[in-house]
Scaffold this motif. Sequence first.
Motif, PDB file in Angstrom:
ATOM      1  N   GLY A 156      70.701  68.723  23.365  1.00 21.58           N
ATOM      2  CA  GLY A 156      69.137  68.903  23.549  1.00 21.58           C
ATOM      3  C   GLY A 156      68.866  68.659  25.311  1.00 21.58           C
ATOM      4  O   GLY A 156      67.802  68.809  25.632  1.00 21.58           O
ATOM      5  N   ASP A 157      69.799  68.518  25.932  1.00 21.66           N
ATOM      6  CA  ASP A 157      69.474  68.267  27.474  1.00 21.66           C
ATOM      7  C   ASP A 157      69.271  69.697  28.178  1.00 21.66           C
ATOM      8  O   ASP A 157      70.158  70.617  28.122  1.00 21.66           O
ATOM      9  CB  ASP A 157      70.826  67.776  28.053  1.00 21.66           C
ATOM     10  N   ARG A 158      68.027  69.785  28.706  1.00 23.22           N
ATOM     11  CA  ARG A 158      67.888  70.975  29.119  1.00 23.22           C
ATOM     12  C   ARG A 158      68.580  71.606  30.272  1.00 23.22           C
ATOM     13  O   ARG A 158      68.299  72.673  31.143  1.00 23.22           O
ATOM     14  CB  ARG A 158      66.370  71.082  29.483  1.00 23.22           C
ATOM     15  N   VAL A 159      69.392  70.504  31.081  1.00 24.19           N
ATOM     16  CA  VAL A 159      70.093  70.836  32.293  1.00 24.19           C
ATOM     17  C   VAL A 159      71.354  72.119  31.759  1.00 24.19           C
ATOM     18  O   VAL A 159      71.386  73.054  32.659  1.00 24.19           O
ATOM     19  CB  VAL A 159      70.714  69.616  32.678  1.00 24.19           C
ATOM     20  N   TYR A 160      71.763  71.679  30.419  1.00 18.57           N
ATOM     21  CA  TYR A 160      72.595  72.770  30.084  1.00 18.57           C
ATOM     22  C   TYR A 160      71.950  74.087  29.726  1.00 18.57           C
ATOM     23  O   TYR A 160      72.671  75.214  29.894  1.00 18.57           O
ATOM     24  CB  TYR A 160      73.332  72.281  28.658  1.00 18.57           C
ATOM     25  N   LEU A 161      70.658  74.111  29.300  1.00 20.91           N
ATOM     26  CA  LEU A 161      70.098  75.247  29.230  1.00 20.91           C
ATOM     27  C   LEU A 161      69.923  76.129  30.316  1.00 20.91           C
ATOM     28  O   LEU A 161      69.898  77.381  30.714  1.00 20.91           O
ATOM     29  CB  LEU A 161      68.579  75.180  28.670  1.00 20.91           C
ATOM     30  N   ALA A 162      69.506  75.362  31.623  1.00 20.28           N
ATOM     31  CA  ALA A 162      69.374  76.029  32.750  1.00 20.28           C
ATOM     32  C   ALA A 162      70.740  76.395  33.439  1.00 20.28           C
ATOM     33  O   ALA A 162      70.782  77.500  34.089  1.00 20.28           O
ATOM     34  CB  ALA A 162      68.886  74.858  33.867  1.00 20.28           C
ATOM     35  N   ASP A 163      71.929  75.662  33.198  1.00 21.55           N
ATOM     36  CA  ASP A 163      73.013  76.161  33.557  1.00 21.55           C
ATOM     37  C   ASP A 163      73.425  77.436  32.748  1.00 21.55           C
ATOM     38  O   ASP A 163      74.066  78.526  33.545  1.00 21.55           O
ATOM     39  CB  ASP A 163      74.153  75.097  33.266  1.00 21.55           C
ATOM     40  N   ALA A 164      73.190  77.549  31.285  1.00 24.36           N
ATOM     41  CA  ALA A 164      73.249  78.756  30.816  1.00 24.36           C
ATOM     42  C   ALA A 164      72.713  79.999  31.403  1.00 24.36           C
ATOM     43  O   ALA A 164      73.256  81.115  31.461  1.00 24.36           O
ATOM     44  CB  ALA A 164      72.876  78.739  29.237  1.00 24.36           C
ATOM     45  N   VAL A 165      71.362  79.787  32.029  1.00 20.17           N
ATOM     46  CA  VAL A 165      70.561  80.820  32.458  1.00 20.17           C
ATOM     47  C   VAL A 165      71.374  81.197  33.752  1.00 20.17           C
ATOM     48  O   VAL A 165      71.242  82.697  34.179  1.00 20.17           O
ATOM     49  CB  VAL A 165      69.148  80.315  32.749  1.00 20.17           C
ATOM     50  N   LYS A 166      71.732  80.329  34.447  1.00 19.16           N
ATOM     51  CA  LYS A 166      72.280  80.605  35.742  1.00 19.16           C
ATOM     52  C   LYS A 166      73.750  81.357  35.539  1.00 19.16           C
ATOM     53  O   LYS A 166      73.802  82.401  36.397  1.00 19.16           O
ATOM     54  CB  LYS A 166      72.719  79.216  36.537  1.00 19.16           C
ATOM     55  N   ALA A 167      74.822  80.935  34.569  1.00 21.16           N
ATOM     56  CA  ALA A 167      75.461  81.493  34.251  1.00 21.16           C
ATOM     57  C   ALA A 167      75.184  83.057  33.839  1.00 21.16           C
ATOM     58  O   ALA A 167      76.078  83.946  34.167  1.00 21.16           O
ATOM     59  CB  ALA A 167      76.244  80.877  33.022  1.00 21.16           C
ATOM     60  N   GLU A 168      74.399  83.476  33.339  1.00 22.63           N
ATOM     61  CA  GLU A 168      73.882  84.629  32.690  1.00 22.63           C
ATOM     62  C   GLU A 168      73.665  85.526  33.970  1.00 22.63           C
ATOM     63  O   GLU A 168      73.986  86.410  34.107  1.00 22.63           O
ATOM     64  CB  GLU A 168      72.948  84.648  31.653  1.00 22.63           C
ATOM     65  N   LEU A 169      72.931  84.936  34.828  1.00 20.94           N
ATOM     66  CA  LEU A 169      72.379  85.560  35.940  1.00 20.94           C
ATOM     67  C   LEU A 169      73.398  86.026  36.828  1.00 20.94           C
ATOM     68  O   LEU A 169      73.541  86.837  37.647  1.00 20.94           O
ATOM     69  CB  LEU A 169      71.376  84.683  36.683  1.00 20.94           C
ATOM     70  N   GLU A 170      74.620  85.088  36.846  1.00 19.55           N
ATOM     71  CA  GLU A 170      75.732  85.332  37.883  1.00 19.55           C
ATOM     72  C   GLU A 170      76.483  86.508  37.250  1.00 19.55           C
ATOM     73  O   GLU A 170      76.897  87.201  37.890  1.00 19.55           O
ATOM     74  CB  GLU A 170      76.652  83.936  37.757  1.00 19.55           C
ATOM     75  N   GLU A 171      76.591  86.433  35.902  1.00 24.00           N
ATOM     76  CA  GLU A 171      77.280  87.562  35.502  1.00 24.00           C
ATOM     77  C   GLU A 171      76.608  89.050  35.578  1.00 24.00           C
ATOM     78  O   GLU A 171      77.092  89.921  36.057  1.00 24.00           O
ATOM     79  CB  GLU A 171      77.365  87.353  33.710  1.00 24.00           C
ATOM     80  N   TRP A 172      75.347  89.050  35.472  1.00 24.68           N
ATOM     81  CA  TRP A 172      74.681  90.000  35.691  1.00 24.68           C
ATOM     82  C   TRP A 172      74.774  90.620  37.268  1.00 24.68           C
ATOM     83  O   TRP A 172      74.852  91.610  37.428  1.00 24.68           O
ATOM     84  CB  TRP A 172      72.925  89.710  35.551  1.00 24.68           C
ATOM     85  N   LEU A 173      74.640  89.418  38.142  1.00 21.60           N
ATOM     86  CA  LEU A 173      74.788  89.854  39.684  1.00 21.60           C
ATOM     87  C   LEU A 173      76.511  90.662  39.928  1.00 21.60           C
ATOM     88  O   LEU A 173      76.372  91.478  40.639  1.00 21.60           O
ATOM     89  CB  LEU A 173      74.582  88.512  40.249  1.00 21.60           C
ATOM     90  N   LEU A 174      77.412  90.045  39.243  1.00 13.84           N
ATOM     91  CA  LEU A 174      78.565  90.364  39.476  1.00 13.84           C
ATOM     92  C   LEU A 174      78.745  91.684  38.608  1.00 13.84           C
ATOM     93  O   LEU A 174      79.572  92.755  39.118  1.00 13.84           O
ATOM     94  CB  LEU A 174      79.827  89.522  38.655  1.00 13.84           C
ATOM     95  N   SER A 175      78.009  92.252  37.634  1.00  9.52           N
ATOM     96  CA  SER A 175      78.165  93.444  36.922  1.00  9.52           C
ATOM     97  C   SER A 175      77.611  94.486  37.763  1.00  9.52           C
ATOM     98  O   SER A 175      77.884  95.751  37.504  1.00  9.52           O
ATOM     99  CB  SER A 175      77.802  93.218  35.492  1.00  9.52           C
ATOM    100  N   GLY A 176      76.292  94.408  38.301  1.00 11.82           N
ATOM    101  CA  GLY A 176      75.761  95.306  39.101  1.00 11.82           C
ATOM    102  C   GLY A 176      74.988  96.215  37.890  1.00 11.82           C
ATOM    103  O   GLY A 176      74.248  97.059  38.339  1.00 11.82           O
ATOM    104  N   ASP A 177      75.156  95.763  36.753  1.00  8.23           N
ATOM    105  CA  ASP A 177      74.311  96.499  35.692  1.00  8.23           C
ATOM    106  C   ASP A 177      72.606  96.105  35.594  1.00  8.23           C
ATOM    107  O   ASP A 177      72.669  94.764  35.461  1.00  8.23           O
ATOM    108  CB  ASP A 177      74.853  96.264  34.405  1.00  8.23           C
ATOM    109  N   VAL A 178      71.873  96.733  35.817  1.00  9.20           N
ATOM    110  CA  VAL A 178      70.492  96.316  36.008  1.00  9.20           C
ATOM    111  C   VAL A 178      69.998  96.049  34.529  1.00  9.20           C
ATOM    112  O   VAL A 178      69.126  95.320  34.306  1.00  9.20           O
ATOM    113  CB  VAL A 178      69.536  97.738  36.422  1.00  9.20           C
TER     114      VAL A 178
END
Length: 59
Positions: free
Chosen positions: A15-37
């Motif tokens: 229930g620690d929201r830090v991990y939710l924030a980390d999940a969002v960051k990881a998804e954004l990192e994947e998006w940046l690396l993919s170049g897929d809008v």
Amino acid sequence: MDKAKKYLSIYKITGDRVYLADAVKAELEEWLLSGDVDYLHKAMAVIRTAVEKEEQDAD
């Protein structure tokens, strides 16, 4: 997306929201690396669904 799933799993357990924030960051990192809008929209949908499910389960 594996890293994000790991963080979402930890978030569900702790229930620690830090991990939710980390999940969002990881998804954004994947998006940046993919170049897929469209990937950003897909990532946001995955996270939104997981959060909504978690909130429903908590009720």
